[in-house]
Design a protein around this motif. Sequence first.
Motif, short mmCIF file in Angstrom:
data_model
loop_
_atom_site.label_atom_id
_atom_site.label_comp_id
_atom_site.label_asym_id
_atom_site.label_seq_id
_atom_site.Cartn_x
_atom_site.Cartn_y
_atom_site.Cartn_z
N ASP A 1 15.62 37.37 -92.18
CA ASP A 1 16.41 36.14 -92.13
C ASP A 1 17.89 36.46 -92.22
OD1 ASP A 1 17.00 33.40 -91.99
OD2 ASP A 1 15.33 32.87 -93.31
N SER B 1 20.09 36.17 -94.58
CA SER B 1 20.55 36.91 -95.76
C SER B 1 20.18 38.39 -95.70
CB SER B 1 19.96 36.29 -97.04
OG SER B 1 18.55 36.43 -97.06
N ASP B 2 19.06 38.71 -95.06
CA ASP B 2 18.65 40.12 -94.96
C ASP B 2 19.66 40.92 -94.13
OD1 ASP B 2 16.11 39.75 -96.33
OD2 ASP B 2 15.45 38.70 -94.54
N ASN C 1 19.31 30.82 -94.85
CA ASN C 1 17.87 30.76 -95.12
C ASN C 1 17.44 29.35 -95.52
OD1 ASN C 1 18.90 33.43 -95.41
ND2 ASN C 1 17.07 34.05 -96.52
N HIS C 2 18.28 28.73 -96.36
CA HIS C 2 18.01 27.39 -96.89
C HIS C 2 19.31 26.61 -96.93
CE1 HIS C 2 14.53 29.56 -98.58
NE2 HIS C 2 15.41 30.40 -99.12
N PRO D 1 19.24 27.79 -102.12
CA PRO D 1 20.44 28.52 -102.50
C PRO D 1 21.19 29.06 -101.28
CG PRO D 1 18.53 29.89 -102.83
CD PRO D 1 18.02 28.54 -102.51
N SER D 2 22.48 29.30 -101.48
CA SER D 2 23.32 29.80 -100.40
C SER D 2 22.98 31.25 -100.07
CB SER D 2 24.79 29.71 -100.81
OG SER D 2 25.06 30.61 -101.87
N VAL D 3 23.36 31.66 -98.88
CA VAL D 3 23.22 33.07 -98.51
C VAL D 3 24.02 33.94 -99.47
CG1 VAL D 3 23.73 34.80 -96.73
CG2 VAL D 3 22.77 32.58 -96.08
N CYS E 1 24.59 33.48 -102.64
CA CYS E 1 23.84 33.67 -103.89
C CYS E 1 22.71 34.68 -103.70
CB CYS E 1 23.28 32.34 -104.38
SG CYS E 1 24.48 31.30 -105.23
N ILE E 2 22.09 34.67 -102.53
CA ILE E 2 21.03 35.63 -102.25
C ILE E 2 21.61 37.04 -102.18
CG2 ILE E 2 19.26 36.34 -100.59
CD1 ILE E 2 19.00 33.36 -99.80
N GLU F 1 22.24 38.34 -105.68
CA GLU F 1 21.01 38.77 -106.35
C GLU F 1 20.46 40.06 -105.76
OE1 GLU F 1 16.87 39.38 -107.03
OE2 GLU F 1 17.57 38.55 -105.12
N LYS F 2 20.41 40.13 -104.44
CA LYS F 2 19.82 41.29 -103.77
C LYS F 2 20.59 42.58 -104.05
CE LYS F 2 16.44 39.36 -101.27
NZ LYS F 2 15.01 39.73 -101.40
#
Length: 313
Positions: A50, A52-53, A84-85, A88-90, A92-93, A96-97
């Motif tokens: 996606d 964020s990836d 992605n959604h 949460p925002s990209v 924020c992802i 975390e990642k």
Amino acid sequence: MNVGIIGIGTYVPENIITNEHFESYLDTSDEWITKMTGIKTRRFADDDMDTSDMAVIATQKAIEDAGIQKEAIDLIITATSSGNHTFPSVSCIIQEKLGLNPVPAMDQLAACSGFIYSLITAEQFVKSGTCKNVLVVGSEKLSKITDLNDRNTAMLFGDGAAAVVVSEVSEGKGFIAHEWGSDGSGGQYLFDNVETGYINMNGREVFKFAVRIMGDISTKVVEKANLTADEIDMFIPHQANIRIMEASRERLGIPKEKMSVTIDQYGNTSAASIPLSIMHELKNGKIKDGSKLVLVGFGGGLTYAGMTMVWGK
């Protein structure tokens, strides 16, 4: 204080989609697509990858290129129209990642102008002293919001991501001048249809707006920077349509060899298109330390933005 880009990283999916793919099931041809848009191929991300990836991969490269530790990032801004959604925002992802500090993280929605919007935003945070290193990302998985059976839009868009680190740079380098704005009355011409989930576009109206605004903004940011067209080393327009790009280049008055063209390889990658083009020209040796650049884009909203900058730390 001078603020600019100290690191850059990009990612494009391996899956190459040719014009012949669309020729096989739509009433179109490679010749027509190439002539009308300038696109020969585009990249589509796999189903399990996606927005964020792709952003995370590009971000890791940008931080490494900047020569800083990930703990030095103070703020994350992601320009995207295909997160992605909704939340949460990209951003924020990404936080975390990558295991970043609990820094502010937000997405900025200005469609294809989003990357320049985010650069301008990041510049203000660094200049104010609020942040030292701002991560700016442009990432799009447009294949998931494109109706691949729509002859008007199916072949236009591609997927990809790019990231930069915005920070203080040395004297004579960095961002010089910018122009940005919007014309909400044109929002009806380019939007995501909530009923279908797909991009809707009135190509004729968007084309007219883009040809006018891209030329206007390019000229204005060069004038605001007290530069002339002859002093510009690279013109890097949003890669939406080769005819729009050529009209803007001619309006600015710079030769063809000074305009970045990556639309033939990647299609329209929206917020990712300008930084992908910057990386392309860096690899080709057309952007060097001290190169003067003009960045300009337009997108759904309708939004527009332009910037002049000097490359280097």
